[in-house]
Design a protein around this motif. Structure first.
Motif, PDB file in Angstrom:
ATOM      1  N   LYS A 307       0.755  -1.148  -0.072  1.00  9.23           N
ATOM      2  CA  LYS A 307       0.062   0.031   0.135  1.00  9.23           C
ATOM      3  C   LYS A 307       0.834   1.394   0.009  1.00  9.23           C
ATOM      4  O   LYS A 307       1.803   1.283   0.645  1.00  9.23           O
ATOM      5  N   GLU A 308       0.482   2.239  -0.876  1.00  6.41           N
ATOM      6  CA  GLU A 308       1.009   3.630  -0.691  1.00  6.41           C
ATOM      7  C   GLU A 308       0.178   4.582  -0.480  1.00  6.41           C
ATOM      8  O   GLU A 308      -1.147   4.677  -0.801  1.00  6.41           O
ATOM      9  N   LEU A 309       0.762   5.815   0.278  1.00  3.79           N
ATOM     10  CA  LEU A 309       0.118   7.086   0.506  1.00  3.79           C
ATOM     11  C   LEU A 309       0.743   8.268   0.033  1.00  3.79           C
ATOM     12  O   LEU A 309       1.956   8.249   0.312  1.00  3.79           O
ATOM     13  N   VAL A 310      -0.010   9.184  -0.343  1.00  3.39           N
ATOM     14  CA  VAL A 310       0.672  10.381  -1.078  1.00  3.39           C
ATOM     15  C   VAL A 310      -0.071  11.463  -0.265  1.00  3.39           C
ATOM     16  O   VAL A 310      -1.180  11.499  -0.166  1.00  3.39           O
ATOM     17  N   ILE A 311       0.577  12.321   0.604  1.00  3.64           N
ATOM     18  CA  ILE A 311       0.292  13.258   1.279  1.00  3.64           C
ATOM     19  C   ILE A 311       0.709  14.673   0.787  1.00  3.64           C
ATOM     20  O   ILE A 311       2.022  14.915   0.782  1.00  3.64           O
ATOM     21  N   PHE A 312      -0.295  15.377   0.577  1.00  7.21           N
ATOM     22  CA  PHE A 312       0.019  16.900   0.176  1.00  7.21           C
ATOM     23  C   PHE A 312      -0.149  17.542   1.490  1.00  7.21           C
ATOM     24  O   PHE A 312      -1.275  17.547   2.095  1.00  7.21           O
ATOM     25  N   ARG A 313       0.725  18.086   1.815  1.00 11.49           N
ATOM     26  CA  ARG A 313       0.840  18.495   3.559  1.00 11.49           C
ATOM     27  C   ARG A 313       1.504  19.988   3.512  1.00 11.49           C
ATOM     28  O   ARG A 313       2.275  20.542   2.788  1.00 11.49           O
ATOM     29  N   ASP A 314       1.545  20.542   4.993  1.00  7.24           N
ATOM     30  CA  ASP A 314       2.299  21.578   5.509  1.00  7.24           C
ATOM     31  C   ASP A 314       3.219  20.767   6.607  1.00  7.24           C
ATOM     32  O   ASP A 314       3.212  19.614   6.516  1.00  7.24           O
ATOM     33  N   SER A 315       3.594  21.581   7.506  1.00  8.91           N
ATOM     34  CA  SER A 315       4.830  21.157   8.503  1.00  8.91           C
ATOM     35  C   SER A 315       4.268  20.137   9.560  1.00  8.91           C
ATOM     36  O   SER A 315       4.806  19.333  10.235  1.00  8.91           O
ATOM     37  N   PHE A 316       2.697  20.188   9.662  1.00  7.63           N
ATOM     38  CA  PHE A 316       2.239  19.436  10.634  1.00  7.63           C
ATOM     39  C   PHE A 316       2.367  18.013  10.414  1.00  7.63           C
ATOM     40  O   PHE A 316       2.561  17.191  11.264  1.00  7.63           O
ATOM     41  N   ALA A 317       2.126  17.443   9.135  1.00  9.81           N
ATOM     42  CA  ALA A 317       2.279  16.095   8.589  1.00  9.81           C
ATOM     43  C   ALA A 317       3.652  15.596   8.891  1.00  9.81           C
ATOM     44  O   ALA A 317       3.834  14.530   8.918  1.00  9.81           O
ATOM     45  N   SER A 318       4.663  16.486   9.196  1.00  7.66           N
ATOM     46  CA  SER A 318       5.968  15.807   9.567  1.00  7.66           C
ATOM     47  C   SER A 318       5.894  15.044  10.978  1.00  7.66           C
ATOM     48  O   SER A 318       6.777  13.931  10.616  1.00  7.66           O
ATOM     49  N   SER A 319       5.051  15.101  11.707  1.00  7.46           N
ATOM     50  CA  SER A 319       5.049  14.422  13.032  1.00  7.46           C
ATOM     51  C   SER A 319       3.978  13.640  12.890  1.00  7.46           C
ATOM     52  O   SER A 319       3.883  12.349  13.616  1.00  7.46           O
ATOM     53  N   LEU A 320       2.825  13.742  11.920  1.00  4.68           N
ATOM     54  CA  LEU A 320       1.906  12.604  11.787  1.00  4.68           C
ATOM     55  C   LEU A 320       2.201  11.532  11.001  1.00  4.68           C
ATOM     56  O   LEU A 320       1.869  10.371  11.479  1.00  4.68           O
ATOM     57  N   ALA A 321       2.896  11.749   9.882  1.00  6.01           N
ATOM     58  CA  ALA A 321       3.158  10.845   8.911  1.00  6.01           C
ATOM     59  C   ALA A 321       3.979   9.429   9.406  1.00  6.01           C
ATOM     60  O   ALA A 321       3.829   8.367   9.326  1.00  6.01           O
ATOM     61  N   PRO A 322       4.945   9.613  10.631  1.00  2.84           N
ATOM     62  CA  PRO A 322       5.422   8.629  11.203  1.00  2.84           C
ATOM     63  C   PRO A 322       4.471   7.712  11.905  1.00  2.84           C
ATOM     64  O   PRO A 322       4.672   6.236  11.857  1.00  2.84           O
ATOM     65  N   LEU A 323       3.428   8.273  12.097  1.00  8.22           N
ATOM     66  CA  LEU A 323       2.315   7.276  12.915  1.00  8.22           C
ATOM     67  C   LEU A 323       1.478   6.595  12.111  1.00  8.22           C
ATOM     68  O   LEU A 323       0.893   5.780  12.369  1.00  8.22           O
ATOM     69  N   LEU A 324       1.558   7.059  10.982  1.00  6.12           N
ATOM     70  CA  LEU A 324       0.611   6.267   9.562  1.00  6.12           C
ATOM     71  C   LEU A 324       1.445   5.189   8.849  1.00  6.12           C
ATOM     72  O   LEU A 324       1.012   4.330   8.233  1.00  6.12           O
ATOM     73  N   ALA A 325       2.882   5.146   9.299  1.00  6.76           N
ATOM     74  CA  ALA A 325       3.826   4.357   8.250  1.00  6.76           C
ATOM     75  C   ALA A 325       3.604   2.789   8.652  1.00  6.76           C
ATOM     76  O   ALA A 325       3.564   2.234   7.718  1.00  6.76           O
ATOM     77  N   GLY A 326       2.824   2.440   9.809  1.00  3.29           N
ATOM     78  CA  GLY A 326       2.472   1.252   9.980  1.00  3.29           C
ATOM     79  C   GLY A 326       1.720   0.650   9.133  1.00  3.29           C
ATOM     80  O   GLY A 326       1.591  -0.645   8.953  1.00  3.29           O
ATOM     81  N   GLY A 327       0.977   1.277   8.417  1.00  7.75           N
ATOM     82  CA  GLY A 327      -0.067   0.786   7.341  1.00  7.75           C
ATOM     83  C   GLY A 327       0.210   0.958   5.891  1.00  7.75           C
ATOM     84  O   GLY A 327      -0.673   0.598   5.332  1.00  7.75           O
ATOM     85  N   TYR A 328       1.248   1.475   5.709  1.00 13.64           N
ATOM     86  CA  TYR A 328       1.764   1.391   4.370  1.00 13.64           C
ATOM     87  C   TYR A 328       3.176   0.962   4.119  1.00 13.64           C
ATOM     88  O   TYR A 328       3.868   1.280   4.978  1.00 13.64           O
ATOM     89  N   ALA A 329       3.425   0.598   2.901  1.00 14.91           N
ATOM     90  CA  ALA A 329       4.856   0.174   2.461  1.00 14.91           C
ATOM     91  C   ALA A 329       5.491   1.462   2.190  1.00 14.91           C
ATOM     92  O   ALA A 329       6.680   1.602   2.365  1.00 14.91           O
ATOM     93  N   ARG A 330       4.916   2.505   1.782  1.00 16.05           N
ATOM     94  CA  ARG A 330       5.529   3.738   1.345  1.00 16.05           C
ATOM     95  C   ARG A 330       4.654   4.962   1.424  1.00 16.05           C
ATOM     96  O   ARG A 330       3.506   4.995   1.180  1.00 16.05           O
ATOM     97  N   ILE A 331       5.352   5.950   2.024  1.00 24.33           N
ATOM     98  CA  ILE A 331       4.647   7.215   2.206  1.00 24.33           C
ATOM     99  C   ILE A 331       5.335   8.362   1.550  1.00 24.33           C
ATOM    100  O   ILE A 331       6.363   8.583   1.726  1.00 24.33           O
ATOM    101  N   THR A 332       4.712   9.158   0.623  1.00 23.32           N
ATOM    102  CA  THR A 332       5.317  10.213   0.041  1.00 23.32           C
ATOM    103  C   THR A 332       4.800  11.370   0.360  1.00 23.32           C
ATOM    104  O   THR A 332       3.337  11.738   0.612  1.00 23.32           O
TER     105      THR A 332
END
Length: 373
Positions: A307-332
């Motif tokens: 599974k892959e996830l693409v996040i269009f984001r600002d700086s808040f996602a820098s601390s959230l994305a690691p918490l979503l990493a368990g559900g995806y093989a790759r997050i961009t």
């Protein structure tokens, strides 16, 4: 005669102080950056007849010089602090430099919803959807400022958040499902001296977003505390004595084996989930994925779901994305403050990927000139 001598002495002392500070300001090296305000300081404009009288005869030279003089004034930080203390504790002002304090929390004062800024942001999101989604559904969530919760609990001034949420929901409904995260946050979810949310407090947000997108949520993390007090951006803007925050970051087996790369240079740059060099730099919040970057990938080497996830984001996602990493093989993570949406397709594949727009209310309310076209 005695009164005359006294007046002359006072005048002489005043003149000496003015001359002394003027001479000090001339001979001292200019400072390039204000650590407390986290901004570059004005530089001396070029002094020439053409600059003053011809090309800039509209008075802009003097305006630039005034900014330079104010930014480079000797003992500037001490005077800023003295002025803020006087305004706060002598004059009783609650707002200083566009920031106010309530119940120990500092927040930016924003009373008005900038409709044109919101239109600009929604236009950028629609452009992305037309270019890359190919009719597939995406997801969108708005991160309210802590002022949203301070207004509810203490009657503090704030912009019309309900209008903002509704505008985003309606403006993206053709291509994105709106994820309302407001009930999973409160004032305690944010740093007291900074605009950002605390990673250790946004578990419920991450879990809810993952569930809405149909992704697994990996919830086993270890809490680590940075061995340095965290003075957020509002601390410097207020120039008032405030207790610093502590900064916690979460580790797990997934994150310790993850591979992070920055793609916005000529060659991919290896990064870390938590950048300890940045943690002890100017802004400790940049510990999360090394701060603001145009394009970052976070690969979960333990995942087998593809599974892959693409996040269009600002700086808040820098601390959230690691918490979503368990559900995806790759997050961009894509930050269109630094890369035009027109170029994103050269670096990012959207085939079968989940797409999430995750933006703070502050960026949406001040997007013109930030989000690129």
């Amino acid at each position: 005669m005695g009164e005359k001598i006294k007046n002359l002495a006072v005048t002489a002392v005043a003149v000496l102080i003015i001359l002394g500070f003027s001479l000090w300001g001339i001979i001292k090296p200019d400072s390039e950056f204000s650590e407390s305000e986290r901004r570059g300081l004005a530089k001396m404009p070029e002094v020439s007849a053409r600059n003053i009288f011809l090309e800039k005869g509209d008075g802009s030279f003097m305006m630039e010089f005034e900014k330079y003089a104010a930014d480079q004034f000797p003992m500037r930080e001490s005077f800023r602090r003295l002025n803020s203390v006087f305004d706060r504790y002598c004059l009783g002002k609650n707002e200083i430099n566009g920031v106010y304090i309530h119940d120990g929390y500092a927040a930016k004062l924003e009373r008005t919803l900038n409709e044109s800024s919101l239109d600009w942001a929604l236009g950028r999101f629609e452009d992305i959807a037309e270019r890359y989604l190919d009719g597939r559904r995406a997801y969108i969530a708005v991160i309210p400022d802590k002022g949203y919760y301070l207004a509810k609990s203490g009657g503090c001034p704030s912009l019309d958040y309900e209008r903002l949420f509704e505008r985003v929901r309606e403006g993206t409904k053709e291509y994105a499902e709106y994820i309302d995260i407001t009930d999973f946050l409160d004032t305690d979810s944010y740093y007291r001296t900074d605009t950002h949310w605390r990673q250790e407090k946004i578990f419920p947000v991450a879990e809810y977003i993952a569930a809405r997108m149909g992704a697994e949520f990996y919830g086993e993390y270890r809490t680590n505390t940075l061995e340095k007090p965290f003075y957020g951006v509002y601390y410097g803007q207020l120039a008032l004595p405030m207790e610093p925050d502590s900064l916690d970051y979460l580790t797990s087996d997934v994150l310790e084996s993850a591979v992070v790369r920055c793609l916005d240079g000529e060659e991919p740059e290896e990064l870390s989930v938590y950048d300890m060099e940045k943690a002890f730099g100017r802004d400790s919040y940049e510990i999360f994925l090394s701060g603001s970057r145009a394009l970052i990938t976070l690969e979960n080497t333990l995942a087998d779901n593809g599974k892959e996830l693409v996040i269009f984001r600002d700086s808040f996602a820098s601390s959230l994305a690691p918490l979503l990493a368990g559900g995806y093989a790759r997050i961009t993570l894509v930050d269109i403050r630094y890369i035009s949406p027109a170029f994103v397709g050269r670096f990012v594949s959207f085939d079968d990927a989940d797409v999430l727009f995750l933006y703070s209310a502050q960026v949406l309310n001040n997007s013109e000139g930030q989000l690129l076209k």
